[in-house]
Design a protein around this motif. Structure first.
Motif, PDB file in Angstrom:
ATOM      1  N   PHE B 368       0.839  -1.212   0.000  1.00 61.10           N
ATOM      2  CA  PHE B 368       0.000   0.000   0.000  1.00 61.10           C
ATOM      3  C   PHE B 368       0.873   1.261   0.000  1.00 61.10           C
ATOM      4  N   ASP B 369       1.988   1.244   0.755  1.00 59.29           N
ATOM      5  CA  ASP B 369       2.917   2.391   0.693  1.00 59.29           C
ATOM      6  C   ASP B 369       3.263   2.710  -0.758  1.00 59.29           C
ATOM      7  N   ALA B 370       3.653   1.656  -1.468  1.00 59.80           N
ATOM      8  CA  ALA B 370       4.071   1.828  -2.869  1.00 59.80           C
ATOM      9  C   ALA B 370       2.898   2.250  -3.744  1.00 59.80           C
ATOM     10  N   HIS B 388       1.233  -4.872  -5.312  1.00 61.90           N
ATOM     11  CA  HIS B 388       2.325  -5.817  -5.062  1.00 61.90           C
ATOM     12  C   HIS B 388       3.377  -5.718  -6.167  1.00 61.90           C
ATOM     13  N   ALA B 389       2.911  -5.640  -7.412  1.00 64.30           N
ATOM     14  CA  ALA B 389       3.861  -5.463  -8.523  1.00 64.30           C
ATOM     15  C   ALA B 389       4.610  -4.144  -8.366  1.00 64.30           C
ATOM     16  N   ILE B 390       3.859  -3.106  -8.001  1.00 63.91           N
ATOM     17  CA  ILE B 390       4.471  -1.770  -7.879  1.00 63.91           C
ATOM     18  C   ILE B 390       5.555  -1.777  -6.796  1.00 63.91           C
ATOM     19  N   ARG B 391       5.285  -2.482  -5.687  1.00 63.31           N
ATOM     20  CA  ARG B 391       6.291  -2.566  -4.610  1.00 63.31           C
ATOM     21  C   ARG B 391       7.600  -3.166  -5.132  1.00 63.31           C
ATOM     22  N   ALA B 392       7.476  -4.248  -5.899  1.00 65.49           N
ATOM     23  CA  ALA B 392       8.682  -4.904  -6.418  1.00 65.49           C
ATOM     24  C   ALA B 392       9.402  -4.007  -7.425  1.00 65.49           C
TER      25      ALA B 392
END
Lengths: 456, 456
Positions: B368-370, B388-392
């Motif tokens: 969520f941060d990302a 989740h993809a954005i975090r990675a």
């Protein structure tokens, strides 16, 4: 050539807004200062808006160039697609060709972002770091929240209470983009406190929320300015990117519309779509039917009074010559929050008065009928506001079915209904009320409107 | 040439799906019949799926042509835009170039519609007039509701109870498109009734909902078939339109990715984006890092067991060789409903085992941060799954910042978060729990997985 998914090469996206003011067949009457009844000057507006937007408001330049930073923001979602509603046509059995500009693909979910990024930008370059505004359905508040986030500005949104309650997720999305959201009337402004004391059960209105947002800006000691999502000349001008793109897209497949249709609250998505075609009608004599669609619950253009009136309930704005139901009018809580406005853009009023365009009004249930049919054909779930346009398109297409005419209809799908599911639930469970403004309400409106002579 | 809004000429939209099976470096192990442990044949699957989809499931043809009716449906929203995340790059201060395929512009709000219209079409031409399915987050159920509405079919959706409760508006939108939506486990199936009797407080799971939907299809006397939104070969194949379009779009600006990243539940959006590039890695030796991103609460690829296991909790499906947490695993109620699946597509498992791709896992708060940073930069509100993809992507871009490498990263923005505002609210109010699977859960999973030898 693909005839039903008409994309525009991003390199061909227009880089200027179209300003209809120099092309008006008759000049518009100026906004008046309520105290002096003299035309307002730039200095009167300076506590509310930054100078570049005040200049645009009164500009007589036909095209106003779009700054690079705003073009960059537009490129995040523009050019938007133009689609032919083939499945919808088939469901209606009409020979009409129906095209729609799909503004719902904007990250804010509606056309509102087109002016939000422009307004945020011109405030930012004028040294302003925070904006106040009102929102009804939440489409505008979401757009301004995004725009302020892009330009690193604060954003205070006064949200009409009925929408604040009906649409908690609209509030959340604005907060996600970093905005502060308040249910209006609030206790943060003098006007809000006074209004709540007098009408404790109020569901709020756009007129009230505008007063609060303007008051918050003018009492901020210069730190904040106010931003309006519709009605004003410069706002309508920013939206002309829609109609200009649509014209290029239709041209690319050898089409030109016989009709241009849009829903109309303050008037910005309608005008943004229609004005580039109104230009052709006024300057080139094109035979084109320009139709604004409003709710019978708030029938400004079809039943309102042509008069100078305030833009807000608290009488803080200049007087604008418009169609109005009176600035104290509180529309019933219909689910098209974006169409709950007592007045209308002066440009829209002017061209309606001159007969360049016309208006029709519909009950909300019949608009949901049309919106659900459209969703099941074209897959996109329309905002209740946009469903008003769809209803009118449907009726025009059905007329074509009777006459056998293959008219070309363009309409603007101004936004999606992802945050309007409570309205759809109410519709499906047959809890959605229809409203019709009665004569008494009109007489009351007449009494509330200031008696200011209209220039001939 | 515009480098950050890369549209594909609709005339160049691929007209065939890419099937990775013939290009596998080592052939995949077949699905097994649970009773005989022999490979399942078409006749075993016929009560569940129509023959054209069964043929696609086992096809060794490299490209499978997309029927005209499906192309017509795709043209309602495809080709989708490829965007460069310039503002996000700037916020991270990274030299990496980040591109994302924007599947959120689909009318269903996610990539899921790509397979939904294909599956509805192939059922319809096989004489089937109704489909059953399960849905977690609701993205899949919405997509199938739209597809069934387009092909005039009935649609029964078994929605995981936790999502049904968390997301009432997801239910409403499916109903708007004409679907019937049930909170799973229901009392409509034998399995649902038995499960509820045993676990009255269950929050449901995708595995349970799949069993119910399959049971409803196979006990319908042939009237209905079942439709799965991920996992199967043909579903992943339908999604390769994403990666194929992205490849053409990148090519048009002279780019090729160093990394391809997608979130991974069942695996369809990830594979749909990655497989056209996996082709280049396998067949042309391209040096490309293919990364699937999953939640630590349901870490199938990173902590699961490589084994033959059922696709559903009720043991109605064939046994598939995959990574699994055990088919009785009920993931914690994290807000990425689409990533709450005990297993994963056999193709994804196979290529992970072979080292052609890899997987990483993240806690939901960090995603969520990302996602919020991405929303504030790129304006689009991502689905929690996509975050989740954005975090990675963010972590890989930050590694580039350290090393100074200007890597080209492609990821799939699989959907928007307009129906996930309750999750965003929980995040902002710090009520979102992080989960990490412990060793005991893994041991329990091991005990639940049938003991079937893996072919060497």
């Amino acid at each position: 050539m693909n005839q039903y998914n008409i994309l525009l090469d991003p390199a061909r996206m227009p880089d200027a807004w179209y300003n209809i003011n120099p092309d008006m067949p008759v000049p518009m009457a100026p906004p008046l200062h309520p105290a002096t009844l003299q035309p307002v000057g730039p200095e009167d507006l300076a506590p509310i808006f930054p100078m570049p937007l005040i200049e645009q408001e009164v500009s007589m330049q036909q095209y106003v160039s779009i700054p690079g930073e705003v073009m960059d923001a537009y490129r995040l979602y523009r050019p938007t697609p133009l689609r032919r509603a083939l499945r919808f046509e088939k469901a209606l059995g009409t020979p009409a060709k129906i095209y729609y500009k799909n503004e719902s693909v904007s990250p804010s979910g509606s056309h509102k972002l087109n002016t939000a990024v422009a307004q945020a930008y011109f405030n930012k370059v004028s040294g302003i770091n925070g904006l106040t505004t009102e929102t009804g359905a939440g489409q505008w508040g979401t757009a301004l929240s995004i725009a302020c986030s892009m330009f690193n500005m604060s954003c205070d949104v006064y949200m009409v209470k009925v929408s604040f309650d009906q649409k908690p997720y609209r509030r959340s999305i604005m907060q996600t983009y970093g905005a502060n959201v308040f249910a209006s009337p609030t206790d943060r402004t003098d006007f809000g406190r006074r209004y709540r004391a007098e009408f404790p059960d109020t569901s709020g209105s756009l007129g009230i929320a505008i007063t609060e947002a303007v008051e918050a800006a003018v009492t901020s000691g210069g730190a904040l300015r106010y931003s309006l999502g519709s009605v004003l000349n410069h706002v309508l001008m920013h939206q002309t990117i829609i109609g200009q793109e649509a014209k290029l897209q239709l041209e690319s497949i050898g089409e030109y519309p016989d009709m241009v249709i849009g829903c109309c609250g303050g008037g910005s998505n309608y005008a943004g779509t229609a004005w580039p075609f109104a230009h052709d009608k006024i300057k080139q004599g094109k035979n084109i039917d320009l139709i604004a669609v409003e709710p019978t619950a708030c029938p400004t253009l079809t039943k309102g009074i042509y008069a100078y009136d305030f833009g807000d309930t608290g009488e803080m704005t200049p007087l604008l010559l418009q169609y109005t139901l009176g600035h104290k009018f509180v529309p019933p809580p219909l689910h098209s929050g974006g169409l709950r406005y007592h007045g209308v853009a002066a440009q829209v009023a002017h061209l309606t008065k001159l007969g360049v365009m016309r208006a029709v009004a519909y009950q909300q249930n019949t608009c949901f009928d049309a919106g659900v049919l459209f969703a099941r054909c074209e897959c996109i779930l329309p905002a209740p506001e946009s469903s008003h346009a769809i209803r009118a398109v449907m009726d025009e297409a059905l007329k074509c079915k009777e006459t056998g005419e293959a008219k070309t209809i363009l309409f603007n799908l101004s936004g999606h209904g992802h945050f309007d599911m409570s309205a759809y639930e109410a519709y499906f469970s047959k809890k959605l009320e229809d409203y019709e403004l009665d004569e008494e309400a009109i007489r009351k409106a007449e009494a509330d409107i200031p008696k200011v002579p209209i220039p001939q």
